[in-house]
Design a protein around this motif. Structure first.
Motif, mmCIF file in Angstrom:
data_model
loop_
_atom_site.group_PDB
_atom_site.id
_atom_site.type_symbol
_atom_site.label_atom_id
_atom_site.label_comp_id
_atom_site.label_asym_id
_atom_site.label_seq_id
_atom_site.Cartn_x
_atom_site.Cartn_y
_atom_site.Cartn_z
ATOM 1 N N GLU A 46 4.852 -6.036 9.960
ATOM 2 C CA GLU A 46 4.339 -5.013 9.044
ATOM 3 C C GLU A 46 3.846 -5.688 7.773
ATOM 4 N N HIS A 88 -2.113 3.334 3.290
ATOM 5 C CA HIS A 88 -0.773 3.100 2.730
ATOM 6 C C HIS A 88 -0.064 2.034 3.543
ATOM 7 N N PHE A 90 3.108 0.373 4.093
ATOM 8 C CA PHE A 90 4.565 0.389 3.954
ATOM 9 C C PHE A 90 5.180 0.431 5.351
ATOM 10 N N TYR A 453 -6.694 16.953 -3.971
ATOM 11 C CA TYR A 453 -5.808 16.552 -2.886
ATOM 12 C C TYR A 453 -6.243 15.199 -2.316
HETATM 13 C C1 LIG Z 1 -1.598 11.821 2.252
HETATM 14 C C2 LIG Z 1 -1.563 11.967 3.751
HETATM 15 C C3 LIG Z 1 -1.161 13.165 4.315
HETATM 16 C C4 LIG Z 1 -1.128 13.300 5.717
HETATM 17 N N1 LIG Z 1 -0.637 14.448 6.258
HETATM 18 C C5 LIG Z 1 -0.524 14.550 7.601
HETATM 19 C C6 LIG Z 1 0.093 15.683 8.191
HETATM 20 O O1 LIG Z 1 0.581 16.590 7.503
HETATM 21 N N2 LIG Z 1 0.168 15.734 9.553
HETATM 22 C C7 LIG Z 1 -0.340 14.740 10.341
HETATM 23 O O2 LIG Z 1 -0.267 14.866 11.570
HETATM 24 N N3 LIG Z 1 -0.920 13.663 9.806
HETATM 25 C C8 LIG Z 1 -1.007 13.533 8.459
HETATM 26 N N4 LIG Z 1 -1.541 12.404 7.923
HETATM 27 C C9 LIG Z 1 -2.078 11.383 8.836
HETATM 28 C C10 LIG Z 1 -0.969 10.556 9.502
HETATM 29 O O3 LIG Z 1 -0.105 10.016 8.541
HETATM 30 C C11 LIG Z 1 -1.646 9.475 10.337
HETATM 31 O O4 LIG Z 1 -2.450 10.106 11.319
HETATM 32 C C12 LIG Z 1 -0.679 8.550 11.070
HETATM 33 O O5 LIG Z 1 0.268 7.970 10.208
HETATM 34 C C13 LIG Z 1 -1.498 7.459 11.769
HETATM 35 O O6 LIG Z 1 -0.633 6.620 12.494
HETATM 36 P P1 LIG Z 1 -1.086 5.124 12.834
HETATM 37 O O7 LIG Z 1 0.035 4.504 13.562
HETATM 38 O O8 LIG Z 1 -2.427 5.165 13.442
HETATM 39 O O9 LIG Z 1 -1.282 4.416 11.385
HETATM 40 P P2 LIG Z 1 -0.261 4.239 10.194
HETATM 41 O O10 LIG Z 1 0.827 5.260 10.271
HETATM 42 O O11 LIG Z 1 -1.028 4.189 8.922
HETATM 43 O O12 LIG Z 1 0.391 2.810 10.468
HETATM 44 C C14 LIG Z 1 -0.350 1.625 10.403
HETATM 45 C C15 LIG Z 1 0.580 0.522 9.910
HETATM 46 O O13 LIG Z 1 -0.019 -0.740 10.139
HETATM 47 C C16 LIG Z 1 0.207 -1.570 9.009
HETATM 48 N N5 LIG Z 1 -0.846 -2.582 9.022
HETATM 49 C C17 LIG Z 1 -2.160 -2.403 8.801
HETATM 50 N N6 LIG Z 1 -2.824 -3.550 8.973
HETATM 51 C C18 LIG Z 1 -1.914 -4.488 9.324
HETATM 52 C C19 LIG Z 1 -1.987 -5.864 9.638
HETATM 53 N N7 LIG Z 1 -3.165 -6.510 9.666
HETATM 54 N N8 LIG Z 1 -0.841 -6.537 9.918
HETATM 55 C C20 LIG Z 1 0.360 -5.903 9.900
HETATM 56 N N9 LIG Z 1 0.482 -4.583 9.612
HETATM 57 C C21 LIG Z 1 -0.649 -3.880 9.341
HETATM 58 C C22 LIG Z 1 0.155 -0.609 7.846
HETATM 59 O O14 LIG Z 1 0.788 -1.126 6.689
HETATM 60 C C23 LIG Z 1 0.883 0.598 8.423
HETATM 61 O O15 LIG Z 1 2.275 0.509 8.219
HETATM 62 C C24 LIG Z 1 -1.568 12.232 6.537
HETATM 63 C C25 LIG Z 1 -1.958 11.017 5.966
HETATM 64 C C26 LIG Z 1 -1.961 10.880 4.585
HETATM 65 C C27 LIG Z 1 -2.393 9.570 3.997
#
Ligand SMILES: Cc1cc2nc3c(=O)[nH]c(=O)nc-3n(C[C@H](O)[C@H](O)[C@H](O)COP(=O)(O)OP(=O)(O)OC[C@H]3O[C@@H](n4cnc5c(N)ncnc54)[C@H](O)[C@@H]3O)c2cc1C
Ligand code: SF4
Length: 529
Positions: A46, A88, A90, A453
């Protein structure tokens, strides 16, 4: 989970794992959780750290005005103009800040849908294939909801694990007014650890700082709290934070990822794994594959189809404030949804989308909108406006255009070209909301757009719902991944985040990413057995 040791002096760390997962958000965190019980050795890489618990978590100024928890990355739009993307970094990824509205896609979303601007393509799997994984994800993420209320939802094999979060009086009144007007409002599915039957012992305190804020008391069902933290202490899972994966290397055949290159504490480290799952979020997963171009994969890893990075989607959204003369004292507002316009209606041949509530307005976060708001109600202060506001979030499906794409430049930076689609549907959905408000005592002329927002200068910055870029499908010429989310062109590379979406529907994407991670995790457990 073993603690991360200090970064080695040497350039290369030759540690081998059964599975390496890149990113710990909705996709990667859930995948790690699913695989942990297998006993296989798992490395979770991460780039971010654990998000600090601090009073700023629940303060709109640092969160919305200063953007304290948004990455400092610079990306570039289609014209080369730099912007700060709303991403984000984290443990838990974007779910640390998300609103935890945990919707299933509708059965129709898995098929082809005709939109005003084109076709939303069918998925290689249907709702029935996903249903058991949706149920598993709802159990894991403790989703609160009432099955059967939403007229568009598909069948479910298990009830929600928790009853829906109740409406507060103002929202209940809106619900009742809408029901009397012939609409079918429902309790929105929600991932907060609220036990309304036992408030003294409830983890969630039902506060107003939820949607877009980190949860100070760790009561939001995010991927950090639900999926990753429970693995701490397991011998077979290692989490490295501050570990940015910059490149994937392959063997001479190009069929197997042999090296995962990491920058950590300024050092270059290389790890190897039998299976490598990329879960860095839709834009960053595409970035990693594109930046991993080699002689065997000259257009980028797994990109013989030229589809990596393409078909980026993030919804056609509007945040809307409705003002009314009576105050809105609601604390936790995100409890109501309306899907009466999700499918074509007798008056309009195309789907318009979903209407839901969002977090309650507050004066601090509205500062940027002051001129517009003052024009609307010159006699009101921003505090008055916030007190009387009822806040809605409108979502229309955007289409997976090949031209809407992530590319990278010579320095490996993200370039995001994007043109919105289905504006007519979004405009009509807004019109339907204005009609709806007539049923609720909020006059039409008291509705205005609000942008705080997303707080964006240019639309592509608000990439909270990013998806696409590595879609799954049966044809290697038009998709990057097969139906197990394995890259067509490699034997051990998987992409497990929102990148795999061939279309995005018009509900929030996280539950689908979580359900898919459990599905792929189940496949990998079988493969590794
Ligand atoms: C403000 C906000 C409100 C939201 N509200 C909703 C909601 O109410 N309901 C809903 O369904 N969705 C919501 N979403 C969207 C939802 O959070 C995302 O769809 C979901 O988290 C995507 O999952 P993911 O695994 O694709 O990416 P992420 O959850 O973003 O995870 C990607 C991870 O990869 C890590 N990363 C990136 N690049 C690298 C790298 N090169 N090497 C190592 N680590 C890396 C990042 O740090 C992160 O931890 C919201 C998003 C935001 C920002
Ligand atoms: S409403 Fe509950 S889950 Fe959301 S931030 Fe407040 S305490 Fe945390």
């Amino acid at each position: 989970m073993r603690a991360a040791g200090p970064a080695g002096e040497s350039e290369t760390v030759n540690e081998h794992y059964d599975v390496i997962i890149v990113g710990s958000g909705a996709g990667g965190g859930t995948l790690a959780h699913t695989l942990a019980g297998s006993g296989k050795s798992i490395l979770l890489l991460e780039r971010g750290d654990f998000l600090s618990r601090e009073m700023d978590n629940w303060d709109p100024r640092p969160v919305f005005v200063d953007g304290k928890y948004i990455s400092t990355d610079t990306w570039y739009d289609g014209d080369g103009k730099p912007f700060q993307p709303q991403v984000h970094y984290f443990v838990g990824g974007a779910t640390k800040l998300y609103g935890a509205a945990l919707y299933r896609l509708r059965p129709q979303d898995f098929g082809e849908i005709k939109h005003v601007d084109g076709i939303s393509p069918a998925w290689p799997l249907d709702y029935g294939d996903f249903e058991p994984w949706y149920s598993a994800a709802e159990q894991l993420y403790q989703v609160h909801g009432n099955g059967g209320e939403d007229p568009t939802e598909g069948h479910r094999s298990q009830p929600y694990p928790w009853p829906a979060v109740s409406h507060e009086p103002r929202i209940q009144q809106i619900h009742d007014d809408l029901a009397r007007g012939g609409y079918r409002p429902f309790h929105a599915p929600c991932g907060i650890m609220l036990n309304e039957a036992d408030r003294p012992r409830s983890t969630c305190i039902r506060c107003t700082w939820c949607d877009g804020y980190p949860c100070l008391v760790h009561a939001k069902s995010d991927a950090d709290v639900i999926a990753v933290r429970p693995l701490l202490g397991r011998d077979n899972v290692t989490l490295l934070t501050g570990a940015e994966v910059t490149k994937l290397e392959t063997d001479p055949s190009g069929r197997t990822v042999t090296g995962v290159v990491v920058t950590r504490d300024g050092n270059r480290e290389v790890y190897t794994g039998d299976i490598v799952a990329v879960s860095a979020g839709a834009a960053n997963s595409a970035r990693l594959l594109l930046n991993s171009a080699s002689d065997q994969h000259p257009r980028g890893l797994a990109n013989g189809s030229d589809q990596v990075g393409r078909n980026y989607m993030f919804h056609n959204c509007k945040a809307v404030v409705a003002l009314c003369t009576e105050p809105n004292d609601t604390v936790f507002q995100k409890t109501l949804g309306i899907n009466d316009f999700y499918l074509p209606t007798k008056d309009y041949a195309y789907p318009m989308g979903n209407i839901q509530m969002i977090g309650k307005s507050n004066a601090e976060a509205m500062r940027g909108e002051k001129p517009k708001l003052t024009k609307l109600s010159p006699e009101w202060t921003l505090s008055d406006v916030a007190k009387h506001a009822v806040d809605f979030w409108l979502t229309t499906e955007d289409l997976p255009r090949p031209e809407n794409r992530v590319t990278t430049d010579a320095d490996g930076n993200v370039h995001l070209a994007y043109e919105m689609t289905n504006d007519d549907e979004a405009f009509r959905l807004y019109g339907e909301l204005r009609k709806i408000l007539n049923h609720t005592g909020m006059a039409e002329h008291h509705v205005l757009r609000k942008n705080f927002y997303m707080d964006m200068d240019i639309p592509v910055a608000g990439c909270a719902h990013q998806a696409g870029t590595c879609r799954f499908g049966t044809d290697p010429a038009t998709s990057v991944l097969d139906s197990n989310c394995k890259a067509h062109e490699l034997d051990n590379l998987y992409v497990v985040d929102t990148s795999f979406f061939p279309s995005i529907g018009a509900v929030n994407p996280a539950l689908t990413a979580m359900a898919n991670a459990i599905r792929v995790g189940d496949h990998l457990r079988e493969r590794l057995a």
